[in-house]
Design an enzyme around this catalytic site. Sequence first.
Site, mmCIF file in Angstrom:
data_model
loop_
_atom_site.group_PDB
_atom_site.id
_atom_site.type_symbol
_atom_site.label_atom_id
_atom_site.label_comp_id
_atom_site.label_asym_id
_atom_site.label_seq_id
_atom_site.Cartn_x
_atom_site.Cartn_y
_atom_site.Cartn_z
ATOM 1 N N PRO A 132 82.679 35.909 0.006
ATOM 2 C CA PRO A 132 83.297 36.801 -0.994
ATOM 3 C C PRO A 132 82.315 37.473 -1.949
ATOM 4 O O PRO A 132 82.518 38.606 -2.354
ATOM 5 C CB PRO A 132 84.252 35.870 -1.750
ATOM 6 C CG PRO A 132 84.593 34.810 -0.766
ATOM 7 C CD PRO A 132 83.362 34.605 0.058
ATOM 8 N N GLY A 133 81.215 36.785 -2.290
ATOM 9 C CA GLY A 133 80.350 37.333 -3.337
ATOM 10 C C GLY A 133 79.042 37.916 -2.873
ATOM 11 O O GLY A 133 78.194 38.238 -3.709
ATOM 12 N N ARG A 284 98.599 75.950 17.618
ATOM 13 C CA ARG A 284 99.053 76.425 16.308
ATOM 14 C C ARG A 284 98.698 77.905 16.121
ATOM 15 O O ARG A 284 97.552 78.291 16.346
ATOM 16 C CB ARG A 284 98.375 75.575 15.226
ATOM 17 C CG ARG A 284 98.570 76.080 13.822
ATOM 18 C CD ARG A 284 99.907 75.657 13.285
ATOM 19 N NE ARG A 284 99.938 75.760 11.836
ATOM 20 C CZ ARG A 284 100.929 76.305 11.151
ATOM 21 N NH1 ARG A 284 101.973 76.802 11.793
ATOM 22 N NH2 ARG A 284 100.916 76.333 9.843
ATOM 23 N N ILE A 353 91.773 70.942 10.485
ATOM 24 C CA ILE A 353 92.344 71.861 11.479
ATOM 25 C C ILE A 353 93.860 71.676 11.558
ATOM 26 O O ILE A 353 94.608 72.644 11.726
ATOM 27 C CB ILE A 353 91.674 71.635 12.857
ATOM 28 C CG1 ILE A 353 90.256 72.207 12.847
ATOM 29 C CG2 ILE A 353 92.499 72.256 13.979
ATOM 30 C CD1 ILE A 353 89.423 71.827 14.071
ATOM 31 N N HIS A 354 94.321 70.439 11.402
ATOM 32 C CA HIS A 354 95.763 70.158 11.453
ATOM 33 C C HIS A 354 96.509 70.672 10.217
ATOM 34 O O HIS A 354 97.748 70.704 10.211
ATOM 35 C CB HIS A 354 96.014 68.651 11.583
ATOM 36 C CG HIS A 354 95.867 68.133 12.981
ATOM 37 N ND1 HIS A 354 94.659 67.968 13.601
ATOM 38 C CD2 HIS A 354 96.803 67.737 13.890
ATOM 39 C CE1 HIS A 354 94.848 67.485 14.822
ATOM 40 N NE2 HIS A 354 96.131 67.329 15.029
ATOM 41 N N GLY A 356 98.500 70.888 6.869
ATOM 42 C CA GLY A 356 99.460 69.976 6.243
ATOM 43 C C GLY A 356 99.952 68.895 7.185
ATOM 44 O O GLY A 356 100.254 67.774 6.761
ATOM 45 N N GLU A 379 79.529 45.831 10.150
ATOM 46 C CA GLU A 379 78.224 45.443 10.718
ATOM 47 C C GLU A 379 77.061 45.971 9.868
ATOM 48 O O GLU A 379 76.014 46.346 10.389
ATOM 49 C CB GLU A 379 78.067 45.951 12.168
ATOM 50 C CG GLU A 379 79.155 45.524 13.109
ATOM 51 C CD GLU A 379 78.971 44.114 13.627
ATOM 52 O OE1 GLU A 379 77.992 43.463 13.245
ATOM 53 O OE2 GLU A 379 79.830 43.672 14.402
ATOM 54 N N THR A 381 76.445 48.185 5.936
ATOM 55 C CA THR A 381 76.741 49.519 5.403
ATOM 56 C C THR A 381 75.689 50.540 5.838
ATOM 57 O O THR A 381 74.605 50.188 6.311
ATOM 58 C CB THR A 381 76.760 49.491 3.865
ATOM 59 O OG1 THR A 381 75.437 49.132 3.413
ATOM 60 C CG2 THR A 381 77.763 48.491 3.330
#
Length: 401
Positions: A132-133, A284, A353-354, A356, A379, A381
């Site tokens: 955790p630390g 589209r 590109i999509h 909304g 694995e 940063t």
Amino acid sequence: MARLAQTAGLTDVQQEILSTVRDFVDKEIIPVATALEHKDEYPQEIVDGLKELGLFGLMIPEEYGGLGESLLTYALCVEEIARGWMSVSGIINTHFIVAYMLKQHGTQEQKDTFLPRMALGEVRGAFSMSEPGLGSDVSAITSKGVKDGDEYVLNGQKMWLTNGGTSTLVAVLCRSDEGHPEGTAPHKSMTTFLVEKEPGFGEVRPGLTIPGKIDKMGYKGVDTTELIMDGLRIPANRVLGGVTGRGFYQMMDGVEVGRVNVAARGCGVAQRAFELGVSYAQQRHTFGKPIAAHQAIQFKLAEMATKVEAAHAMMVNAARKKDSGERNDLEAGMAKYLASEYCKEVVEDAFRIHGGYGFSKEYEIERLYREAPMLLIGEGTAEIQKMIIGRRLLEEYRFQG
């Protein structure tokens, strides 16, 4: 077969394996991935299918019932699987790293005991370094293994354990000062313990608790957990390799091939994002024509495709270097760094590109947009990769003044 991310020089066997995996991804993973991901549901049927294909034993030697394939073959399979759903590649990756560590560093008894059952997927592997630390500072781990007769007693808390609930064999890195004098460098007083357990959550064996799944932004379906050891007793013959003090090197060897795997995942997710973007751009319409006819979109597609191709080439190079028996930490670090960064950028461009619709959970790109960030930290940063790359470059190009 699409033109991008092709790999030259593959054998007929490699091509057949990849074709089978791609077919499985297209038919069994892509159609159900988004629904399962939104429910955070473990993909049991997919996992059963991977077992039938023999993928849990892909790199395990033939003498132990595996396929005995190369890291390159494995990485290319991971690329295909991540193209379908990245979480599934996580389910086999931790298993593969433990099998690789056993193959490279295990005693003969440990190999004979675990590898045949791992090849069948009956024993499922996970590995645990982080706490955790401490994040990426592996040398600062506080979990301890203390010798007590013919056993070791393990205490400590581990974090970010992929497959923590579903696995039955966990390679756990702990500090073990036995036989190492005061002042020994931290990385020389660590040991990898092979911990067998029941699948599930709660107390899965006396002294070992898997509290439950960590709720995550993405990378769902696969269980990510903590692991708590409180007086966990492990027999001495479950020290990986039979000798204490080698754990750090064993784990780093495993992570080196794991970084090629993360690069392969980045390549697969980026490929899928490109496929979705180039397909949507041709369907589209705006201002009376498909948006693919607008130069602004063509420029995006050109950049995306170039990044997919470059990341794939670096990943393949890193895998081939390891397969040739050479040190590949520089190439693996570069491939992992580039592939994860490019993956994030390609996914974001497909999302744009999509328009909304990219924000709608009905569209697959929404899932990819939440999955890509995991590759920036998994694995090690991006910053850790750059530190590794920088140090290795200074070794290779040492100033001869």
